[in-house]
Design a protein around this motif. Structure first.
Motif, PDB file in Angstrom:
ATOM      1  N   PRO A   1       0.842  -1.194   0.000  1.00 39.43           N
ATOM      2  CA  PRO A   1       0.000   0.000   0.000  1.00 39.43           C
ATOM      3  C   PRO A   1       0.884   1.253   0.000  1.00 39.43           C
ATOM      4  N   LEU A   2       0.529   2.227  -0.806  1.00 40.55           N
ATOM      5  CA  LEU A   2       1.382   3.392  -1.015  1.00 40.55           C
ATOM      6  C   LEU A   2       1.696   4.113   0.296  1.00 40.55           C
ATOM      7  N   GLU A   3       0.678   4.405   1.090  1.00 45.36           N
ATOM      8  CA  GLU A   3       0.903   5.159   2.315  1.00 45.36           C
ATOM      9  C   GLU A   3       1.721   4.357   3.319  1.00 45.36           C
ATOM     10  N   ALA A   4       1.505   3.057   3.365  1.00 42.27           N
ATOM     11  CA  ALA A   4       2.291   2.207   4.258  1.00 42.27           C
ATOM     12  C   ALA A   4       3.752   2.180   3.827  1.00 42.27           C
ATOM     13  N   ALA A   5       3.991   2.144   2.531  1.00 41.97           N
ATOM     14  CA  ALA A   5       5.359   2.143   2.015  1.00 41.97           C
ATOM     15  C   ALA A   5       6.056   3.457   2.350  1.00 41.97           C
ATOM     16  N   ARG A   6       5.338   4.561   2.194  1.00 41.97           N
ATOM     17  CA  ARG A   6       5.932   5.855   2.539  1.00 41.97           C
ATOM     18  C   ARG A   6       6.302   5.915   4.017  1.00 41.97           C
ATOM     19  N   ALA A   7       5.437   5.399   4.855  1.00 40.25           N
ATOM     20  CA  ALA A   7       5.718   5.405   6.289  1.00 40.25           C
ATOM     21  C   ALA A   7       6.916   4.512   6.610  1.00 40.25           C
ATOM     22  N   ARG A   8       6.952   3.329   6.043  1.00 36.41           N
ATOM     23  CA  ARG A   8       8.056   2.398   6.308  1.00 36.41           C
ATOM     24  C   ARG A   8       9.387   2.970   5.839  1.00 36.41           C
ATOM     25  N   LEU A   9       9.362   3.666   4.705  1.00 35.58           N
ATOM     26  CA  LEU A   9      10.583   4.213   4.117  1.00 35.58           C
ATOM     27  C   LEU A   9      10.920   5.614   4.633  1.00 35.58           C
ATOM     28  N   ARG A  10      10.102   6.110   5.555  1.00 27.85           N
ATOM     29  CA  ARG A  10      10.320   7.420   6.199  1.00 27.85           C
ATOM     30  C   ARG A  10      10.346   8.558   5.165  1.00 27.85           C
ATOM     31  N   ILE A  11       9.443   8.496   4.198  1.00 29.71           N
ATOM     32  CA  ILE A  11       9.327   9.547   3.184  1.00 29.71           C
ATOM     33  C   ILE A  11       8.279  10.548   3.654  1.00 29.71           C
ATOM     34  N   ALA A  12       8.715  11.763   3.953  1.00 29.82           N
ATOM     35  CA  ALA A  12       7.849  12.770   4.557  1.00 29.82           C
ATOM     36  C   ALA A  12       6.968  13.465   3.528  1.00 29.82           C
ATOM     37  N   GLU A  13       5.912  14.072   4.022  1.00 28.62           N
ATOM     38  CA  GLU A  13       5.006  14.862   3.183  1.00 28.62           C
ATOM     39  C   GLU A  13       5.752  16.084   2.652  1.00 28.62           C
ATOM     40  N   PRO A  14       5.695  16.359   1.350  1.00 26.68           N
ATOM     41  CA  PRO A  14       6.436  17.493   0.767  1.00 26.68           C
ATOM     42  C   PRO A  14       5.682  18.817   0.949  1.00 26.68           C
ATOM     43  N   VAL A  15       5.695  19.333   2.160  1.00 26.73           N
ATOM     44  CA  VAL A  15       4.903  20.518   2.507  1.00 26.73           C
ATOM     45  C   VAL A  15       5.373  21.753   1.748  1.00 26.73           C
ATOM     46  N   ALA A  16       6.675  22.031   1.777  1.00 26.12           N
ATOM     47  CA  ALA A  16       7.196  23.225   1.091  1.00 26.12           C
ATOM     48  C   ALA A  16       6.962  23.126  -0.416  1.00 26.12           C
ATOM     49  N   TYR A  17       7.097  21.934  -0.953  1.00 25.80           N
ATOM     50  CA  TYR A  17       6.863  21.731  -2.384  1.00 25.80           C
ATOM     51  C   TYR A  17       5.418  22.043  -2.748  1.00 25.80           C
ATOM     52  N   LYS A  18       4.477  21.530  -1.983  1.00 29.65           N
ATOM     53  CA  LYS A  18       3.064  21.767  -2.287  1.00 29.65           C
ATOM     54  C   LYS A  18       2.709  23.247  -2.154  1.00 29.65           C
ATOM     55  N   HIS A  19       3.313  23.907  -1.167  1.00 30.28           N
ATOM     56  CA  HIS A  19       3.068  25.342  -1.000  1.00 30.28           C
ATOM     57  C   HIS A  19       3.605  26.114  -2.209  1.00 30.28           C
ATOM     58  N   ALA A  20       4.825  25.805  -2.612  1.00 28.77           N
ATOM     59  CA  ALA A  20       5.412  26.482  -3.768  1.00 28.77           C
ATOM     60  C   ALA A  20       4.647  26.162  -5.043  1.00 28.77           C
ATOM     61  N   GLN A  21       4.191  24.934  -5.134  1.00 31.58           N
ATOM     62  CA  GLN A  21       3.417  24.501  -6.306  1.00 31.58           C
ATOM     63  C   GLN A  21       2.148  25.342  -6.443  1.00 31.58           C
ATOM     64  N   ALA A  22       1.471  25.572  -5.323  1.00 29.53           N
ATOM     65  CA  ALA A  22       0.239  26.356  -5.338  1.00 29.53           C
ATOM     66  C   ALA A  22       0.508  27.822  -5.662  1.00 29.53           C
ATOM     67  N   GLU A  23       1.619  28.334  -5.149  1.00 24.87           N
ATOM     68  CA  GLU A  23       1.914  29.752  -5.329  1.00 24.87           C
ATOM     69  C   GLU A  23       2.543  30.073  -6.686  1.00 24.87           C
ATOM     70  N   LEU A  24       3.349  29.148  -7.197  1.00 22.93           N
ATOM     71  CA  LEU A  24       4.158  29.457  -8.379  1.00 22.93           C
ATOM     72  C   LEU A  24       3.768  28.674  -9.626  1.00 22.93           C
ATOM     73  N   GLY A  25       2.802  27.773  -9.505  1.00 23.10           N
ATOM     74  CA  GLY A  25       2.491  26.877 -10.610  1.00 23.10           C
ATOM     75  C   GLY A  25       2.278  27.566 -11.938  1.00 23.10           C
TER      76      GLY A  25
END
Length: 253
Positions: free
Chosen positions: A211-235
């Motif tokens: 499962p995608l979310e389980a894999a992200r948690a196991r692999l310690r891949i964090a939510e890309p907060v700054a990326y999503k913010h920049a994406q919304a502002e600069l897209g």
């Protein structure tokens, strides 16, 4: 066994390729020119790291060619909803990309497949790139998503080519936008790559069924907060600039 020669670093070739890549983000060939010019002994070091892991010797012994595996329609069709593989399937449908197409672009000299452990590992590094887009949440069809992922990839692999592209894109963004949101997204990608588990040691055939979310948690891949913010502002701003650059490049061709 075929002899494997570690390529020497060529900063002039890398700089020329970076200029072309920043002028046209769709010119994927330049990425591989930069990788070959700067990554030097990264592949042998990473291969040694793989062999030091619990599962690495088995993966190296099997030596699966992931580009072939990921190009098998039956393999891609077989993933349950919500899994990494299902997200990758959606990624392929949305972008039109293929593992085989990326492999073709990367073959700069048009040579036959090199039968050497280091060459195999180099292909493996190439072939998991789009899976990392899925795992990290960085989109492949935009400049910022690619820049954030190459920064993540530098943290994971130590390949200077990744750092060169990420830094170049971040510096260009500050000139284009007059701000640092894009650069912060790239820096976040690097930090997340440092904190995550070492993804090159994963069994990707097995990972695709998680499962995608389980894999992200196991692999310690964090939510890309700054990326999503920049994406919304600069897209829209970055998309307009990229379109203008492509039009200019086409006019000069």
């Amino acid at each position: 066994m075929t002899t494997y020669q570690v390529p020497r670093r060529d900063w002039r070739a890398a700089a020329s390729a970076l200029r072309k890549l920043l002028a046209n983000g769709d010119d994927t060939t330049q990425v591989f020119v930069i990788m070959r010019s700067l990554n030097g002994n990264q592949t042998p070091r990473q291969y040694a790291q793989l062999m030091a892991t619990a599962d690495g010797p088995r993966l190296a012994y099997r030596r699966v060619e992931l580009a072939e595996r990921f190009s098998d329609p039956a393999f891609i069709a077989g993933f349950a909803p919500g899994t990494v593989g299902a997200a990758y399937r959606a990624f392929l449908a949305e972008t039109g990309y293929t593992a085989a197409g990326l492999a073709e672009i990367s073959n700069l000299d048009g040579v036959a497949l090199i039968e050497h452990p280091y060459a195999w590992f180099g292909r493996r590094t190439r072939d998991v790139h789009d899976i990392w887009h899925v795992l990290t949440g960085y989109k492949a069809d935009e400049t910022m998503g690619e820049a954030a992922l190459v920064a993540f990839s530098y943290a994971q692999t130590g390949g200077l080519g990744w750092a060169f592209i990420g830094a170049g894109a971040a510096l260009k963004s500050m000139r284009v936008t007059g701000g640092t949101l894009f650069a912060k997204a790239v820096w976040e990608g690097y930090r997340h790559g440092r904190k995550a588990a070492w993804l090159m040691g994963e069994d990707y055939e097995a990972l695709m069924h998680e499962p995608l979310e389980a894999a992200r948690a196991r692999l310690r891949i964090a939510e890309p907060v700054a990326y999503k913010h920049a994406q919304a502002e600069l897209g829209e701003q970055m998309a307009s600039y990229a379109s203008a650059q492509k039009a200019q490049t086409g006019a000069l061709a």
